[in-house]
Design a protein around this motif. Structure first.
Motif, PDB file in Angstrom:
ATOM      1  N   TRP A   1       0.743  -1.165   0.063  1.00  0.00           N
ATOM      2  CA  TRP A   1       0.288  -0.536   0.127  1.00  0.00           C
ATOM      3  C   TRP A   1       0.564   1.544   0.476  1.00  0.00           C
ATOM      4  O   TRP A   1       1.942   1.111   0.403  1.00  0.00           O
ATOM      5  CB  TRP A   1      -1.020   0.364   0.865  1.00  0.00           C
ATOM      6  N   THR A   2       0.368   2.366  -0.381  1.00  0.00           N
ATOM      7  CA  THR A   2       1.289   3.338  -0.890  1.00  0.00           C
ATOM      8  C   THR A   2       0.114   4.579  -0.915  1.00  0.00           C
ATOM      9  O   THR A   2      -1.012   4.741  -1.808  1.00  0.00           O
ATOM     10  CB  THR A   2       1.851   3.581  -1.788  1.00  0.00           C
ATOM     11  N   PHE A   3      -0.044   5.905  -0.070  1.00  0.00           N
ATOM     12  CA  PHE A   3      -0.482   6.371   0.125  1.00  0.00           C
ATOM     13  C   PHE A   3       0.425   7.571   0.399  1.00  0.00           C
ATOM     14  O   PHE A   3       1.578   8.309   0.949  1.00  0.00           O
ATOM     15  CB  PHE A   3      -1.210   6.785   1.277  1.00  0.00           C
ATOM     16  N   GLY A   4       0.054   8.831  -0.424  1.00  0.00           N
ATOM     17  CA  GLY A   4       0.829  10.270  -0.645  1.00  0.00           C
ATOM     18  C   GLY A   4       0.150  11.394  -0.638  1.00  0.00           C
ATOM     19  O   GLY A   4      -1.341  10.886  -1.256  1.00  0.00           O
ATOM     20  N   VAL A   5       1.190  12.785  -0.034  1.00  0.00           N
ATOM     21  CA  VAL A   5       0.138  13.876  -0.997  1.00  0.00           C
ATOM     22  C   VAL A   5       1.495  15.181  -1.219  1.00  0.00           C
ATOM     23  O   VAL A   5       2.507  14.844  -0.902  1.00  0.00           O
ATOM     24  CB  VAL A   5      -0.510  14.192   0.549  1.00  0.00           C
ATOM     25  N   THR A   6       1.825  15.663  -2.374  1.00  0.00           N
ATOM     26  CA  THR A   6       2.246  16.930  -2.784  1.00  0.00           C
ATOM     27  C   THR A   6       1.758  17.682  -2.855  1.00  0.00           C
ATOM     28  O   THR A   6       0.735  17.961  -3.230  1.00  0.00           O
ATOM     29  CB  THR A   6       2.829  16.002  -4.442  1.00  0.00           C
ATOM     30  N   VAL A   7       2.192  18.669  -2.398  1.00  0.00           N
ATOM     31  CA  VAL A   7       1.793  19.826  -2.124  1.00  0.00           C
ATOM     32  C   VAL A   7       2.966  21.188  -2.631  1.00  0.00           C
ATOM     33  O   VAL A   7       4.409  21.498  -2.009  1.00  0.00           O
ATOM     34  CB  VAL A   7       1.321  20.464  -0.790  1.00  0.00           C
ATOM     35  N   SER A   8       2.615  22.165  -4.129  1.00  0.00           N
ATOM     36  CA  SER A   8       3.305  23.529  -4.404  1.00  0.00           C
ATOM     37  C   SER A   8       2.404  24.197  -4.314  1.00  0.00           C
ATOM     38  O   SER A   8       2.163  24.749  -4.626  1.00  0.00           O
ATOM     39  CB  SER A   8       3.303  22.943  -5.562  1.00  0.00           C
ATOM     40  N   PRO A   9       2.549  24.911  -3.031  1.00  0.00           N
ATOM     41  CA  PRO A   9       2.211  26.494  -2.862  1.00  0.00           C
ATOM     42  C   PRO A   9       2.206  27.009  -3.096  1.00  0.00           C
ATOM     43  O   PRO A   9       2.790  28.438  -2.929  1.00  0.00           O
ATOM     44  CB  PRO A   9       2.210  26.314  -1.173  1.00  0.00           C
ATOM     45  N   GLU A  10       2.152  27.181  -4.789  1.00  0.00           N
ATOM     46  CA  GLU A  10       2.177  28.404  -5.777  1.00  0.00           C
ATOM     47  C   GLU A  10       2.313  29.947  -5.237  1.00  0.00           C
ATOM     48  O   GLU A  10       2.420  30.997  -4.998  1.00  0.00           O
ATOM     49  CB  GLU A  10       1.704  28.212  -6.669  1.00  0.00           C
TER      50      GLU A  10
ATOM     51  N   ASP B   1       3.748   0.292   2.814  1.00  0.00           N
ATOM     52  CA  ASP B   1       3.601  -0.883   3.805  1.00  0.00           C
ATOM     53  C   ASP B   1       3.836  -1.517   2.940  1.00  0.00           C
ATOM     54  O   ASP B   1       2.802  -2.335   1.857  1.00  0.00           O
ATOM     55  CB  ASP B   1       1.882  -0.876   4.086  1.00  0.00           C
ATOM     56  N   ILE B   2       4.269  -2.193   2.997  1.00  0.00           N
ATOM     57  CA  ILE B   2       4.627  -3.652   1.522  1.00  0.00           C
ATOM     58  C   ILE B   2       4.803  -4.884   2.919  1.00  0.00           C
ATOM     59  O   ILE B   2       5.811  -5.453   3.612  1.00  0.00           O
ATOM     60  CB  ILE B   2       6.726  -3.596   1.472  1.00  0.00           C
TER      61      ILE B   2
ATOM     62  N   GLY C   1       9.009 -14.815   5.240  1.00  0.00           N
ATOM     63  CA  GLY C   1       7.782 -13.357   5.125  1.00  0.00           C
ATOM     64  C   GLY C   1       8.691 -12.031   5.567  1.00  0.00           C
ATOM     65  O   GLY C   1       9.135 -12.261   6.569  1.00  0.00           O
ATOM     66  N   PHE C   2       8.043 -11.529   5.175  1.00  0.00           N
ATOM     67  CA  PHE C   2       9.177  -9.774   5.492  1.00  0.00           C
ATOM     68  C   PHE C   2       7.849  -8.747   5.523  1.00  0.00           C
ATOM     69  O   PHE C   2       6.979  -9.215   4.229  1.00  0.00           O
ATOM     70  CB  PHE C   2       9.864  -9.298   4.280  1.00  0.00           C
ATOM     71  N   ALA C   3       7.883  -7.834   5.934  1.00  0.00           N
ATOM     72  CA  ALA C   3       6.983  -6.180   6.387  1.00  0.00           C
ATOM     73  C   ALA C   3       7.981  -5.421   6.737  1.00  0.00           C
ATOM     74  O   ALA C   3       8.610  -5.032   7.503  1.00  0.00           O
ATOM     75  CB  ALA C   3       5.835  -7.606   7.137  1.00  0.00           C
ATOM     76  N   THR C   4       7.433  -4.366   5.934  1.00  0.00           N
ATOM     77  CA  THR C   4       8.134  -2.737   6.657  1.00  0.00           C
ATOM     78  C   THR C   4       6.946  -1.976   5.892  1.00  0.00           C
ATOM     79  O   THR C   4       6.587  -1.763   5.237  1.00  0.00           O
ATOM     80  CB  THR C   4       9.412  -2.670   5.949  1.00  0.00           C
ATOM     81  N   SER C   5       7.312  -0.880   6.754  1.00  0.00           N
ATOM     82  CA  SER C   5       6.195   0.196   6.450  1.00  0.00           C
ATOM     83  C   SER C   5       7.033   0.901   6.881  1.00  0.00           C
ATOM     84  O   SER C   5       7.546   1.049   8.011  1.00  0.00           O
ATOM     85  CB  SER C   5       5.001  -0.209   7.734  1.00  0.00           C
ATOM     86  N   GLY C   6       6.597   2.740   6.644  1.00  0.00           N
ATOM     87  CA  GLY C   6       7.889   4.197   6.761  1.00  0.00           C
ATOM     88  C   GLY C   6       6.949   5.175   6.165  1.00  0.00           C
ATOM     89  O   GLY C   6       5.560   4.781   5.880  1.00  0.00           O
TER      90      GLY C   6
END
Length: 986
Positions: free
Chosen positions: A732-741, A757-758, A815-820
């Motif tokens: 899973w990937t959740f993201g946001v990009t902000v370019s406050p021109e 989250d992998i 098994g492997f898992a990582t998130s951050g």
């Protein structure tokens, strides 16, 4: 058709702008361009982004991509792109680099990368969006020594599953290396440098030339480079000059972990150690035979042991030649052909201490007992003779230990007479790509290509001995005429030369030549890939065009690795490593679609849905399916959200499938039975006492006891598994990009935040040896005891019941898992707005790992790695820059957060997880460039400006690299380094 909006324009400027450096820039950058006009808008440029096979008119992709561009590469002045990539906090400690592979029997000095600490084979490295041949036989790992650093336009780093787009191995993410294109002119760069200690010399010479045809239809580029990185030896750094070990690794006390026991010499010394009856003998520094032994010395006796670190290497010397070329020619309007070529030739050299030989290596059937008297026929009758090299004191103390009626002894010896161990490896990598691309019809594009790559390695190793010859040479006597003779007549006929192992330097050159066994390794790896991709717009919706990409790819992989016959049989007293050969082919089909749902409405400046699926048919594991679904939402132009769900697959590589049992010498293991007495309580102690060999040790010593030689002599075999299945990664990937021109205070900033989250199921793993031990003795899984072999007899240099072999095999059991969270912030400002001069730039890349763990076997407890040495919870890279007229200054900071020792190690010492840690480490790099003329730029720089020490990961602690006294893949093991150079452009 979409228009390029303000946010896209800002990203384009940040990615392709003319600043002297870019840092680690969040970008959604093109890896191919097509400037052909469309029917709707001739000014619109259609590009292809990393993470997608479709061409669109918006630079932004659905997946978070960080970019390192040519300006950052120039300002860092790295010889190998690995050095720069590892500063990015998304990368973990590399499996192989030139500072952590001196003890490798093959592939030493190779440069690899590892996204998210999920393993090198789960990071897919591409060049111009296409696969690159592996640099490690049997693996998918690309050797970054084969990548021409100064020919790189940029590197796109995309984390998260990408198998639906690129195929197997992209479970953790993709590193897409983009070469320069359509360059015109000449660039020439020469650079030299060294460490503050006067070693680690580094010289670079490179050029790039490009020209276009007179009709403007064609362009060709050629790049050549030579780099020479010098060695750094353990003896030349105070922390590693003398053999040592962690006191805490012996006592189990937290406060002792970083206290060195120094010296902690090897008991295998050049003068030899001899076991005759109940007496030990050796020689003092003056060559006098003495009784007794003191490895590390005492108040009343000098040390008899051997300082191995005096011979070891921290950084392997690497010399390489690189040639790269690319070209493109327009065949007709809208259609062109392209080619890429890469040739890399490198040489690496390892060096470590001479071989540690035991009589047990030569006479295993008798427990290492060397016969020193024999019956020979002289004058028609059998006569008892003795080995003339054996000193009288040793001979008189010797007894008959094996019951054959003849005296025998045991011995250990460091084979300095043969020379240092090590290998010289010559590697050649060749890759050629050819293809055609163009516009089939209005808005529909096709590209087809064929890619062939091959890596050859020829390795010559030194310092080993021929076990059979040595055995014959040790069994010597004097005949009736006083001539030295080997007992075995067949050996004499084959040139046997008697050998004297008593005392340092006692082996003659003739005897050394007879017992010497130079090793050979030959490897070959090849890759063939053919691909066809078609993409375009299906139809229009109110919010835009529905995009579609479809394609097929066929790939063949082959690998062969073959040591010389003695090495394969283990008859050179080293690891027995048999021949490995195998291959597979795979046919794949994929489709990808992009659906614009909303555009230019309230709270939906854009809302897009994208999906991809790939079907693969492997000759080894059958059918696999990978897919991803992504949602991209920009409520307003300045803010964009993304959510991605992906399922990726990784098919087993050739080594995992076909590797026969190969011998290894693992380190850092803790025997759960150590210190157990007849009354020690607990499940582990009870399990230990059930083993009669362990019980015999306890009865002999009062508690289970291991000598230093026992700790340093554990071996084992690694095995492949032809019945492996693919592993599956879900992310899973959740993201946001902000370019406050439009927000005055923040208009010069760009913000990117992504949560990842992998999880990897049915992971292909070799069961950890420490896990095997812990489970066998009190952990509840006694079936793993079959992989443990303990010594059955005493030969004078080890105790009965101590660990001899711990084997490990490959299975789909892990098994492997990582998130951050990744945070990337960039800032660029013309200081004239504040009444100052110049341009200021800043980039911050920060990763916080929330969780990371491995599961050794189904049903077993999680083994956390997040926060441990090599996988810090917090890491960032900050690039600050200032440009004023012809002067450019770049200051880069790498921060590695506090890290804990491996929790399995701590629990084996009866310590709580996260109870012992090393502090954070910060490195600062400075680069100053001055361009007095348009055609010339002069630069100087310092890496590790304040000479920050690496974390003290002492031998005996998990993560320590032998001879380096730190985790050299994570921390700087060399120290402060200076460089200077000049760059010409015409």
């Amino acid at each position: 058709m979409f228009k390029i909006n303000k946010l896209t324009h800002a990203v384009l400027i940040g990615t392709l702008g003319s600043a002297a450096w870019s840092g680690l820039t969040p970008a959604y950058a093109a890896d191919e361009e097509n400037t052909e006009s469309t029917a709707k808008d001739a000014s619109v440029e259609r590009i292809q982004v990393t993470g997608s096979r479709m061409r669109g008119t918006d630079l932004q992709g659905f997946s978070p991509v960080q970019t390192v561009d040519a300006k950052e590469i120039d300002s860092s002045s790295v010889a190998n792109i690995q050095d720069l990539l590892l500063k990015n906090p998304a990368f973990g400690s590399p499996a192989i680099s030139r500072t952590n592979s001196n003890f490798s029997t093959s592939s030493a000095g190779v440069a690899t990368v590892d996204l998210r600490n999920l393993g090198t084979d789960r990071t897919l490295v591409l060049v111009n969006g296409r696969r690159f041949v592996s640099g490690i036989p049997g693996s998918a790992a690309v050797d970054l020594n084969t990548i021409p650093t100064q020919f790189i336009e940029r590197v796109d780093i995309m984390t998260g599953g990408a198998s639906a787009v690129y195929g197997s191995d992209a479970v953790a993410g993709v590193v897409n290396i983009i070469y320069k294109q359509e360059f015109e002119g000449v660039e020439f760069d020469v650079q030299g440098g060294q460490s503050a200690e006067g070693d680690a010399e580094e010289n670079q010479l490179q050029f790039t030339m490009g020209t276009s045809s007179s009709n403007g239809k064609g362009n060709i580029m050629i790049h050549g480079a030579y780099t020479d990185q010098g060695a750094v030896y353990s003896r030349d750094r105070e922390r590693s000059a003398v053999d040592q070990t962690s006191l805490g690794a012996q006592t189990g006390k937290a406060e002792d972990m970083f206290t060195p026991v120094r010296p902690f010499y090897s008991s295998f010394a050049p003068q030899g150690r001899f076991f005759a009856g109940d007496t030990q003998f050796t020689y003092d520094k003056n060559g006098k035979l003495i009784e007794g032994w003191s490895t590390n010395g005492s108040a009343t006796r000098e040390a008899n042991g051997f300082n191995r670190n005096n011979y070891r290497t921290i950084a392997i010397p690497v010399e390489r030649y690189l040639l790269a070329t690319s070209g493109k020619y327009e065949l007709s309007e809208g259609w062109s052909t392209f080619m890429e070529g890469t040739y890399a030739s490198s040489q690496t050299q390892t060096e470590l201490e001479p071989f540690a030989l035991s009589s047990e290596d030569l006479f295993p059937s008798t427990g290492g007992q060397l016969p020193i008297e024999f019956l020979v026929n002289q004058g028609g009758k059998d006569v008892m003779v003795r080995n003339p090299f054996v000193p009288d004191a040793v001979f008189n103390a010797a007894t008959d230990t094996d019951g054959d009626g003849f005296r025998d002894i045991g011995f250990t010896r460091r084979m300095t007479d043969i020379g240092n161990r090590g290998n010289i490896a010559d590697r050649d990598t060749f890759r050629i790509v050819g293809g055609v691309e163009g516009e089939i019809t209005d808005g529909w594009y096709l590209d087809a290509f064929y890619n062939y790559g091959a890596t050859k390695e020829s390795q010559v190793s030194s310092g080993q001995v021929n076990v059979l010859n040595f055995k014959h040479a040790l069994q010597a006597y004097k005949d009736a005429n006083g001539n030295l003779m080997c007992i075995d007549a067949d050996a004499r006929a084959q040139g046997c030369v008697p050998v004297n192992v008593f005392g340092a330097g006692s082996i003659t050159p003739e005897a050394a030549k007879y017992i010497n066994a130079p090793g050979m390794l030959s490897t070959f790896t090849s890759q063939k890939v053919a691909g066809l991709n078609v993409n375009g717009d299906l139809f229009d919706l109110p919010a835009g065009s529905v995009g579609l990409a479809v394609g097929a790819e066929y790939r063949e992989e082959f690998s062969r690795s073959e040591f010389d016959p003695l090495q394969q049989a283990g008859l050179n007293a080293g690891n027995a490593i048999p021949r490995t050969e195998g291959g597979f082919d795979v046919m794949e089909y994929y489709t990808e679609v992009n659906v614009p749902l909303l555009a230019d409405v309230f709270l939906a400046d854009q809302l897009n849905l994208r999906g991809a699926v790939r079907f693969s048919d492997y000759s080894t594991v059958g059918n696999t399916t990978s897919w991803n679904v992504a949602l991209d939402w920009a409520p307003i132009e300045e803010v964009r959200f993304r959510a991605i769900r992906a399922e990726s697959t990784r098919a087993p590589n050739i080594n995992e499938l076909f590797s026969p049992p190969s011998q290894d010498y693992p380190s850092g293991l803790t025997d759960p039975c150590n210190g157990v007495t007849a009354t020690t309580a607990g499940a582990a102690a009870e399990a230990c006492r059930k083993d009669p060999l362990i019980m015999a040790n306890i009865q002999a010593n009062g508690a289970f006891t291991q000598t230093q030689a026992d700790l340093q002599g554990i071996s084992g075999y690694n095995r492949g598994n032809p019945n492996l299945d693919p592993e599956t990664g879900k992310s899973w990937t959740f993201g946001v990009t902000v370019s406050p021109e439009n927000i005055a205070v923040l208009e010069d900033f760009d913000f990117n935040v992504d949560y990842f989250d992998i999880e990897i199921e049915d992971a292909i793993v070799s069961t950890p040896r420490q896990f095997i031990l812990d489970q066998c003795y009190g952990g509840g899984d006694t079936s793993l005891c079959q992989f443990v072999t303990r010594r059955g007899q005493t030969t004078g240099n080890n105790n009965i019941g101590t660990l001899e072999y711990i084997d490990s095999g490959v299975s789909n059991s892990g098994g492997f898992a990582t998130s951050g969270v990744d945070v990337v912030v960039s800032y660029s400002k013309d200081l004239g707005d504040y009444g100052l001069t110049g341009q200021a730039n800043a980039r911050l890349s920060y990763t916080h790992v929330i969780e990371g763990y491995a599961i050794p076997l189904p049903g077993s407890e999680k083994d956390p790695f997040a926060g441990e040495v090599g996988a810090p919870e917090n890491k960032f890279y900050l690039s600050l820059g200032y440009q004023w007229e012809d002067l450019t200054v770049a200051w880069n900071t790498t921060f590695i957060g506090e890290s804990y020792l491996d929790d399995s190690f701590l629990t084996s010492k009866k310590l709580a997880p996260e109870s012992v840690s090393v502090g954070s480490v910060t490195y600062h790099d400075l680069n100053v460039a001055y361009q007095p003329f348009d055609v010339a730029e002069f630069y100087i720089g310092v890496n590790n400006l304040f000479d920050a020490d690496p974390a003290p990961i002492i031998s005996g602690l998990p993560g320590a690299d032998t001879g380096v006294e730190t985790d050299a893949g994570t921390y700087d093991a060399i120290g402060r380094r200076y460089y200077a150079g000049v760059r010409f452009k015409f």
